[in-house]
Design a protein around this motif. Sequence first.
Motif, PDB file in Angstrom:
ATOM      1  N   MET A   1       9.927  -9.087  10.560  1.00  0.00           N
ATOM      2  CA  MET A   1       8.803  -8.312  11.079  1.00  0.00           C
ATOM      3  C   MET A   1       8.479  -7.092  10.212  1.00  0.00           C
ATOM      4  SD  MET A   1       9.512  -8.308  15.162  1.00  0.00           S
ATOM      5  CE  MET A   1       8.175  -7.121  15.355  1.00  0.00           C
ATOM      6  N   GLY A   2       9.468  -6.577   9.535  1.00  0.00           N
ATOM      7  CA  GLY A   2       9.253  -5.360   8.744  1.00  0.00           C
ATOM      8  C   GLY A   2      10.568  -4.762   8.312  1.00  0.00           C
ATOM      9  N   PHE A   3      11.013  -3.717   9.051  1.00  0.00           N
ATOM     10  CA  PHE A   3      12.268  -3.044   8.720  1.00  0.00           C
ATOM     11  C   PHE A   3      13.008  -2.671  10.000  1.00  0.00           C
ATOM     12  CE2 PHE A   3       9.649  -2.304   5.007  1.00  0.00           C
ATOM     13  CZ  PHE A   3      10.530  -2.544   3.964  1.00  0.00           C
ATOM     14  N   ALA A   4      14.333  -2.751   9.935  1.00  0.00           N
ATOM     15  CA  ALA A   4      15.187  -2.306  11.030  1.00  0.00           C
ATOM     16  C   ALA A   4      16.006  -1.118  10.546  1.00  0.00           C
ATOM     17  CB  ALA A   4      16.110  -3.432  11.481  1.00  0.00           C
ATOM     18  N   VAL A   5      16.142  -0.102  11.427  1.00  0.00           N
ATOM     19  CA  VAL A   5      16.979   1.045  11.097  1.00  0.00           C
ATOM     20  C   VAL A   5      18.436   0.656  11.335  1.00  0.00           C
ATOM     21  CG1 VAL A   5      17.550   3.431  11.657  1.00  0.00           C
ATOM     22  CG2 VAL A   5      15.166   2.662  11.722  1.00  0.00           C
TER      23      VAL A   5
ATOM     24  N   ARG B   1       0.828  -1.206   0.000  1.00  0.00           N
ATOM     25  CA  ARG B   1       0.000   0.000   0.000  1.00  0.00           C
ATOM     26  C   ARG B   1       0.869   1.267   0.000  1.00  0.00           C
ATOM     27  NH1 ARG B   1      -2.553  -1.092   4.126  1.00  0.00           N
ATOM     28  NH2 ARG B   1      -1.692   0.334   5.669  1.00  0.00           N
ATOM     29  N   LEU B   2       1.977   1.233   0.740  1.00  0.00           N
ATOM     30  CA  LEU B   2       2.865   2.397   0.815  1.00  0.00           C
ATOM     31  C   LEU B   2       3.838   2.465  -0.361  1.00  0.00           C
ATOM     32  CD1 LEU B   2       3.748   2.296   4.629  1.00  0.00           C
ATOM     33  CD2 LEU B   2       2.157   3.840   3.470  1.00  0.00           C
ATOM     34  N   GLU B   3       3.765   1.447  -1.252  1.00  0.00           N
ATOM     35  CA  GLU B   3       4.641   1.383  -2.431  1.00  0.00           C
ATOM     36  C   GLU B   3       6.121   1.471  -2.029  1.00  0.00           C
ATOM     37  OE1 GLU B   3       3.405   4.346  -5.192  1.00  0.00           O
ATOM     38  OE2 GLU B   3       1.597   3.257  -5.782  1.00  0.00           O
ATOM     39  N   ILE B   4       6.466   0.645  -1.034  1.00  0.00           N
ATOM     40  CA  ILE B   4       7.859   0.571  -0.588  1.00  0.00           C
ATOM     41  C   ILE B   4       8.567  -0.464  -1.458  1.00  0.00           C
ATOM     42  CG2 ILE B   4       9.411  -0.003   1.313  1.00  0.00           C
ATOM     43  CD1 ILE B   4       7.168   0.835   3.236  1.00  0.00           C
ATOM     44  N   HIS B   5       9.557  -0.005  -2.201  1.00  0.00           N
ATOM     45  CA  HIS B   5      10.306  -0.901  -3.072  1.00  0.00           C
ATOM     46  C   HIS B   5      11.634  -1.272  -2.431  1.00  0.00           C
ATOM     47  CE1 HIS B   5       7.685   1.331  -6.029  1.00  0.00           C
ATOM     48  NE2 HIS B   5       7.373   0.064  -6.266  1.00  0.00           N
TER      49      HIS B   5
ATOM     50  N   GLY C   1      23.865  -8.266  -0.272  1.00  0.00           N
ATOM     51  CA  GLY C   1      22.764  -9.224  -0.258  1.00  0.00           C
ATOM     52  C   GLY C   1      21.610  -8.802   0.617  1.00  0.00           C
ATOM     53  N   GLN C   2      21.839  -7.910   1.579  1.00  0.00           N
ATOM     54  CA  GLN C   2      20.740  -7.439   2.413  1.00  0.00           C
ATOM     55  C   GLN C   2      19.792  -6.572   1.587  1.00  0.00           C
ATOM     56  OE1 GLN C   2      23.237  -5.859   5.830  1.00  0.00           O
ATOM     57  NE2 GLN C   2      21.589  -6.855   6.993  1.00  0.00           N
ATOM     58  N   LYS C   3      18.501  -6.757   1.835  1.00  0.00           N
ATOM     59  CA  LYS C   3      17.498  -5.977   1.125  1.00  0.00           C
ATOM     60  C   LYS C   3      17.170  -4.719   1.919  1.00  0.00           C
ATOM     61  CE  LYS C   3      15.348  -9.729  -1.506  1.00  0.00           C
ATOM     62  NZ  LYS C   3      14.080 -10.405  -1.857  1.00  0.00           N
ATOM     63  N   ILE C   4      17.115  -3.594   1.202  1.00  0.00           N
ATOM     64  CA  ILE C   4      16.851  -2.306   1.843  1.00  0.00           C
ATOM     65  C   ILE C   4      15.751  -1.585   1.092  1.00  0.00           C
ATOM     66  CG2 ILE C   4      19.191  -2.066   2.766  1.00  0.00           C
ATOM     67  CD1 ILE C   4      19.809  -0.241   0.401  1.00  0.00           C
ATOM     68  N   ALA C   5      15.085  -0.681   1.810  1.00  0.00           N
ATOM     69  CA  ALA C   5      14.020   0.123   1.201  1.00  0.00           C
ATOM     70  C   ALA C   5      14.635   1.263   0.405  1.00  0.00           C
ATOM     71  CB  ALA C   5      13.099   0.674   2.275  1.00  0.00           C
ATOM     72  N   VAL C   6      14.097   1.492  -0.799  1.00  0.00           N
ATOM     73  CA  VAL C   6      14.574   2.596  -1.632  1.00  0.00           C
ATOM     74  C   VAL C   6      13.470   3.605  -1.931  1.00  0.00           C
ATOM     75  CG1 VAL C   6      16.402   1.209  -2.675  1.00  0.00           C
ATOM     76  CG2 VAL C   6      14.153   1.286  -3.755  1.00  0.00           C
ATOM     77  N   SER C   7      12.275   3.345  -1.459  1.00  0.00           N
ATOM     78  CA  SER C   7      11.173   4.298  -1.607  1.00  0.00           C
ATOM     79  C   SER C   7      10.248   4.145  -0.405  1.00  0.00           C
ATOM     80  CB  SER C   7      10.403   4.047  -2.910  1.00  0.00           C
ATOM     81  OG  SER C   7       9.803   2.771  -2.901  1.00  0.00           O
ATOM     82  N   GLY C   8       9.391   5.145  -0.177  1.00  0.00           N
ATOM     83  CA  GLY C   8       8.524   5.123   0.991  1.00  0.00           C
ATOM     84  C   GLY C   8       9.268   5.382   2.283  1.00  0.00           C
TER      85      GLY C   8
ATOM     86  N   VAL D   1      24.593   1.006  -2.708  1.00  0.00           N
ATOM     87  CA  VAL D   1      23.135   1.036  -2.651  1.00  0.00           C
ATOM     88  C   VAL D   1      22.657   2.241  -3.436  1.00  0.00           C
ATOM     89  CG1 VAL D   1      23.103  -0.075  -0.381  1.00  0.00           C
ATOM     90  CG2 VAL D   1      23.084   2.426  -0.530  1.00  0.00           C
ATOM     91  N   PRO D   2      21.387   2.269  -3.860  1.00  0.00           N
ATOM     92  CA  PRO D   2      20.864   3.474  -4.507  1.00  0.00           C
ATOM     93  C   PRO D   2      20.968   4.674  -3.572  1.00  0.00           C
ATOM     94  CG  PRO D   2      19.410   1.617  -4.896  1.00  0.00           C
ATOM     95  CD  PRO D   2      20.414   1.157  -3.878  1.00  0.00           C
ATOM     96  N   ALA D   3      21.274   5.832  -4.143  1.00  0.00           N
ATOM     97  CA  ALA D   3      21.498   7.032  -3.330  1.00  0.00           C
ATOM     98  C   ALA D   3      20.292   7.378  -2.472  1.00  0.00           C
ATOM     99  CB  ALA D   3      21.850   8.205  -4.241  1.00  0.00           C
ATOM    100  N   GLN D   4      19.078   7.156  -3.004  1.00  0.00           N
ATOM    101  CA  GLN D   4      17.885   7.551  -2.263  1.00  0.00           C
ATOM    102  C   GLN D   4      17.601   6.649  -1.065  1.00  0.00           C
ATOM    103  OE1 GLN D   4      17.980   6.346  -5.311  1.00  0.00           O
ATOM    104  NE2 GLN D   4      16.242   5.032  -5.812  1.00  0.00           N
ATOM    105  N   ALA D   5      18.355   5.539  -0.928  1.00  0.00           N
ATOM    106  CA  ALA D   5      18.116   4.622   0.186  1.00  0.00           C
ATOM    107  C   ALA D   5      18.693   5.139   1.490  1.00  0.00           C
ATOM    108  CB  ALA D   5      18.702   3.246  -0.134  1.00  0.00           C
ATOM    109  N   VAL D   6      19.622   6.114   1.419  1.00  0.00           N
ATOM    110  CA  VAL D   6      20.299   6.607   2.622  1.00  0.00           C
ATOM    111  C   VAL D   6      19.538   7.805   3.180  1.00  0.00           C
ATOM    112  CG1 VAL D   6      22.460   7.517   3.562  1.00  0.00           C
ATOM    113  CG2 VAL D   6      22.511   5.819   1.714  1.00  0.00           C
ATOM    114  N   VAL D   7      19.210   7.726   4.465  1.00  0.00           N
ATOM    115  CA  VAL D   7      18.541   8.830   5.157  1.00  0.00           C
ATOM    116  C   VAL D   7      19.362   9.185   6.393  1.00  0.00           C
ATOM    117  CG1 VAL D   7      16.226   8.221   4.343  1.00  0.00           C
ATOM    118  CG2 VAL D   7      17.083   7.211   6.460  1.00  0.00           C
ATOM    119  N   TRP D   8      19.139  10.381   6.902  1.00  0.00           N
ATOM    120  CA  TRP D   8      19.853  10.814   8.110  1.00  0.00           C
ATOM    121  C   TRP D   8      18.906  10.749   9.290  1.00  0.00           C
ATOM    122  CZ3 TRP D   8      25.028  12.161   8.465  1.00  0.00           C
ATOM    123  CH2 TRP D   8      25.715  12.151   7.249  1.00  0.00           C
ATOM    124  N   LEU D   9      19.226   9.880  10.260  1.00  0.00           N
ATOM    125  CA  LEU D   9      18.424   9.705  11.460  1.00  0.00           C
ATOM    126  C   LEU D   9      19.344   9.793  12.667  1.00  0.00           C
ATOM    127  CD1 LEU D   9      16.265   6.654  10.306  1.00  0.00           C
ATOM    128  CD2 LEU D   9      15.555   9.053  10.365  1.00  0.00           C
ATOM    129  N   GLY D  10      18.971  10.628  13.637  1.00  0.00           N
ATOM    130  CA  GLY D  10      19.822  10.753  14.812  1.00  0.00           C
ATOM    131  C   GLY D  10      21.222  11.217  14.475  1.00  0.00           C
TER     132      GLY D  10
END
Length: 351
Positions: free
Chosen positions: A307-311, A36-40, A333-340, A287-296
Amino acid sequence: MSLIKCLTASVAFIAWAAHESVQSAEIAVSQAQIDRLEIHLEEARPATQEAVALLPATIIPPMNSRIAVPAPFAGTVVSVHVLPGQSVEQGRTLMTIASRELVETLSQLRQAEANLAVASAVAERYRGLAEKNIASPTRAAETEAQRAGLEAVVDEHRRLVSLGKIKTDPDGSYALIAPRAGRIVEANVAPGASIGAMQAAVVFDTSDELWVEAQLPASLVGKVHPGDSITLEDGTKGKVLSVGHTLDPKTRSSTLTGTIPGSAGVVPGQMVTLSIHRQAAISSVEVPAQAVVWLGAAPSVFVRTEMGFAVQPVVLKGKTLRAATIGGGLTAGQKIAVSGLAQLENMIGAE
């Protein structure tokens, strides 16, 4: 003083706690929510190169590859046979020019050649007479000097006529010829226009490559070297040719010059974005550039879990418009979110 120390320690503890909470955050997300959130998702892959810098740059012609073809004689342009952007072969006719100067020079050349023929005959005659002691050796030397002077005049006129390897026509016009193969950049005059002697009539590039020039910040001087890979935003690849070792006092930067194929689809003067790469460490991943976010206050990615996703905080070695190089915290080999990613960030606080 103790109060300040306590406050400082409290701030540090709060920052550490926020970082730890983000680092340990795991978000429960069902497959239905992901759809639903279109997380790729994409897999982290081993990196062969790591990004060093991302810089604005300008396309320029290679040094000494841009040639101007001048008109050796003033005149009027009769016809232009090429257009800007057109490729030409060596020997191709570029422009036809009618010139009174050329007619006068050819006439002077013919007159000088005739005078030289007479002077050569006279000098030969007096040389023979001097050898038989009939004529004075001084007179023979004078006629030889006259012949040499006229020979110099003839050579001068012949050089003028051969400037630029032009092709002359009996009607007093001449054709400018391409000295090498290349691509036309400018045709500076139109049919009917006047052109001065030695004025550049046509300009063209003779190289099958282009150069790209950028200003390298002082912090990167010494980290970028000739031979490093470069990539434009459209994927065109090239390499670094040179890096200046003198900083501009105003911009505090050094000039970087790179080379790319001439078939890249860009033209001199065009602004581009340039990324610089070098050999990556064995353990690095891309990894794709858009996959990296700044948290903390730390670069992070969202890693897919049961369960879902780990930061997952990561060590960011470099980033371009397309890709980011990770030096630690993530394995191939680890799968990461690149959208949403914005939705996932909001869900951290809701957990």
